[in-house]
Design a protein around this motif. Structure first.
Motif, short mmCIF file in Angstrom:
data_model
loop_
_atom_site.label_atom_id
_atom_site.label_comp_id
_atom_site.label_asym_id
_atom_site.label_seq_id
_atom_site.Cartn_x
_atom_site.Cartn_y
_atom_site.Cartn_z
N UNK A 4 5.44 4.88 11.82
CA UNK A 4 5.78 5.32 10.47
C UNK A 4 4.61 6.14 9.96
N UNK A 5 4.82 7.45 9.83
CA UNK A 5 3.70 8.33 9.48
C UNK A 5 3.56 8.44 7.96
N UNK A 6 2.38 8.90 7.52
CA UNK A 6 2.16 9.12 6.08
C UNK A 6 3.17 10.12 5.53
N UNK A 7 3.49 11.12 6.34
CA UNK A 7 4.40 12.14 5.79
C UNK A 7 5.83 11.59 5.67
N UNK A 8 6.18 10.59 6.47
CA UNK A 8 7.51 9.95 6.27
C UNK A 8 7.53 9.20 4.93
N UNK A 9 6.42 8.57 4.62
CA UNK A 9 6.33 7.84 3.34
C UNK A 9 6.40 8.84 2.18
N UNK A 69 0.85 -1.20 0.00
CA UNK A 69 0.00 0.00 0.00
C UNK A 69 0.89 1.26 0.00
N UNK A 70 1.80 1.32 0.98
CA UNK A 70 2.54 2.58 1.18
C UNK A 70 3.84 2.66 0.36
N UNK A 71 4.60 1.55 0.34
CA UNK A 71 5.84 1.55 -0.43
C UNK A 71 5.56 1.74 -1.92
N UNK A 72 4.56 1.03 -2.42
CA UNK A 72 4.20 1.15 -3.84
C UNK A 72 3.67 2.56 -4.11
N UNK A 73 2.85 3.07 -3.18
CA UNK A 73 2.35 4.44 -3.33
C UNK A 73 3.50 5.43 -3.47
#
Ligand SMILES: NC(=O)C1=CN([C@@H]2O[C@H](COP(=O)(O)OP(=O)(O)OC[C@H]3O[C@@H](n4cnc5c(N)ncnc54)[C@H](OP(=O)(O)O)[C@@H]3O)[C@@H](O)[C@H]2O)C=CC1
Ligand SMILES: CC(=O)C(=O)O
Ligand SMILES: [Mg+2]
Length: 544
Positions: free
Chosen positions: A465-470, A256-260
């Motif tokens: 691990x926050x959205x803004x870190x991603x 979800x997040x890495x691919x995003x």
């Protein structure tokens, strides 16, 4: 030679003897008289390249990693573009399918539903508890686009962690591949006498959830410094576990997040190229997704940042994104739908279900079409030609893995768009010469970001691990291209530079963790960017 673990078995209980680090020199007489490292690397490469089948090469490299992990990682680092497809997608897909047949020795931790109630004691059997910093955890329920592979999913955790070591310099002894076995619904495996997992169907979701609660709690007790990457859980579980546990433990979901993050990064660079050719403002892009699972929706969520960073509102960002699933265009009037699809469900379409992709392309007129559907050749000639008709330089990202499930091939996209395509795929394709010019495909794969996200999170000891870190990881990647890479029309940097890229991403992730106040290594706050980057690079493990 660096033999780290020697498994032995007694009464069915696995005992692991851990060799000291660094390894003791091998006594004279126990190796050939002349075993020089550089020459031995040439020997290993020759042995590798002599094999015809990629799966044979995978097996050779697995054994090399076991026997001499320093040589394995030396070869990975020096030949990243050649080795990555062998230890990762696409070959790791075949390794998973064949895992119970090619299995040689135990690697990683296996937790099964039969361990419920005593997971902590299983975790304590891990021989390198104090060193552990990063675990990749799968339950094998959706491995790449290959479906439910049960315990045969273990090579995906192993492969991702090899990339953490090669790509970001995480110490090999700090990695923990984990496969959770709650059964499989793959009848072929249940019928296979060699299948290595529990011979039962998957347990109900509630039971799985209880196991995950226990597992994650015990992980935090046994491995207090560990970051967890969830990998290849089927979509329902991927979203459910991420939202249930992300505020309690330091973890992220790669699909979800890495691919995003990786697709946002590539899209930012692609949109600039596309807009330069069309004259269309950067805010005017429209993105069509084929596939609305964990990866499709994860990427769609992240791509709203593309528009928001350009100053558009959340609603304006959402309006520019269209999702298609197995029933066609997703829109409210179509009827009930899974929770994760609702946010992007269209309100502005009310007609009959629209299923044909060419028809959908003509209706939406997207500037970009992204495939996360697992449907091979879904971007056929007609679809790609319609994209080319609507766009001076269409953005076409067939992101499904492994390569045989790709929505289209690079050579096809080049031919059908007369060389105009801006292309990235999940698995690698060879470059193409078109009218005397070399065209390079991008690889829009989370492998570009998860090593740096992991390294940054580990070094800052992020509590969450926050959205803004991603998002910071994504921007770090987008900004990491060299002038030569831009001149070659690339949208992702060359994979041979992965260590530099991971360093940059780690820096961005650490800075964002500091901004958000989730860093626990607060001493890093005092370092300026140059000093922090030096600190990051100095922490990277290197093979001999
Ligand atoms: N490049 C990268 O870095 C990554 C790539 N991926 C790849 O993405 C793919 C999807 O993963 P994930 O989202 O978890 O998987 P899912 O199986 O959850 O999602 C697949 C989606 O595709 C849709 N779909 C299936 N068949 C069709 C069809 N004939 N036409 C249109 N849509 C269809 C499904 O529709 P419905 O919802 O109706 O069932 C579903 O929405 C995999 O191949 C995976 O390897 C994943 C992560 C990273
Ligand atoms: C790359 C990856 O994570 C996947 O295909 O699932
Ligand atoms: Mg994955």
């Amino acid at each position: 030679m660096t033999v780290v673990i020697t498994p032995s078995w007694s009464n069915g209980v696995q005992k692991l003897k851990v060799a000291p680090q660094p390894p003791a020199p091998i006594p004279r007489g126990l190796t050939p008289p002349v075993l020089e490292n550089t020459v031995h690397k040439t020997r290993c490469l020759a042995q590798l390249r002599s094999k015809d089948q990629d799966l044979e090469k995978y097996i050779y490299l697995s054994q090399l990693k076991d026997a001499d992990h320093s040589m394995f990682y030396r070869i990975c680092l020096d030949h990243m573009a050649e080795i990555t497809p062998l230890i990762y997608t696409p070959t790791v897909g075949d390794a998973c399918l064949r895992y119970s047949h090619i299995y040689r020795r135990p690697e990683g931790l296996f937790i099964s539903i039969q361990d419920k109630g005593k997971v902590g004691s299983i975790l304590r059997n891990w021989p390198r508890i104090n060193d552990a910093r990063i675990a990749v955890v799968t339950d094998g329920s959706r491995i790449l686009g290959l479906g439910d592979l049960g315990v045969n999913g273990m090579p995906i955790s192993i492969g991702k962690l090899s990339l953490y070591v090669a790509g970001a310099g995480i110490r090999p002894q700090s990695t923990v591949p984990i496969c959770i076995d709650v059964g499989t619904d793959n009848q072929k495996f249940l019928d296979d006498p060699l299948y290595l997992g529990l011979r039962q169907r998957r347990v109900p979701q509630e039971e799985m959830h209880e196991l995950m609660e226990e597992f994650l709690h015990e992980m935090s007790v046994v491995f207090p410094d560990l970051l967890i990457q969830f990998e290849d859980f089927s979509t329902d579980k991927a979203f459910a576990f991420l939202s249930a546990f992300r505020d309690k433990y330091p973890l992220f979901n790669d699909d979800i997040q890495g691919t995003g993050a990786v697709v946002l990064s590539g899209f930012m660079n692609a949109a600039k190229l596309s807009s330069a050719a069309s004259g269309r403002p950067l805010t005017d892009h429209r993105i069509l997704f084929l596939g609305a699972g964990s990866a499709g929706v994860g990427v769609a969520q992240q791509l709203t940042s593309y528009f928001k960073l350009l100053g558009l509102s959340e609603e304006e960002a959402r309006e520019r994104i269209y999702l298609v699933d197995s029933q066609g265009l997703i829109y409210d009037e179509r009827g009930p739908m899974a929770e994760h699809k609702k946010y992007f469900s269209r309100k502005d379409y009310t007609g009959e279900p629209m299923k044909d992709l060419v028809e959908i392309v003509d209706y939406v007129k997207p500037t970009a079409i992204l495939g996360l559907s697992t449907i091979k050749s879904a971007f056929n000639k007609a679809v790609v030609e319609r994209m080319a008709a609507h766009n001076a330089r269409p953005i076409i990202f067939p992101l499904s893995n492994p390569v045989r499930l790709s929505e289209c091939e690079f050579s096809e996209a080049v031919e059908w768009t007369n060389g105009k395509v801006i292309f990235a795929s999940g698995s690698p394709f060879p470059e193409q010469e078109y009218e005397g010019k070399m065209l390079y495909p991008g690889q829009g794969n989370n492998m570009y970001v998860f090593p740096g996200i992991g390294l940054g999170s580990i070094l800052s000891r992020a509590s969450t691990i926050t959205d803004s870190m991603i998002e910071a990881a994504s921007l770090g990647l987008a900004n990491s291209l060299t002038p030569e890479e831009h001149a070659d029309g690339l949208i992702y940097p060359r994979i041979s530079r992965i260590r530099d890229i991971s360093g940059q991403i780690a820096l961005s992730v650490i800075r964002e963790a500091q901004k958000q106040g989730v860093d626990r290594s607060t001493d890093l706050r005092q370092l300026d960017d140059d000093a922090l980057l030096e600190h990051i690079k100095a922490r990277m493990w290197n093979p001999l």
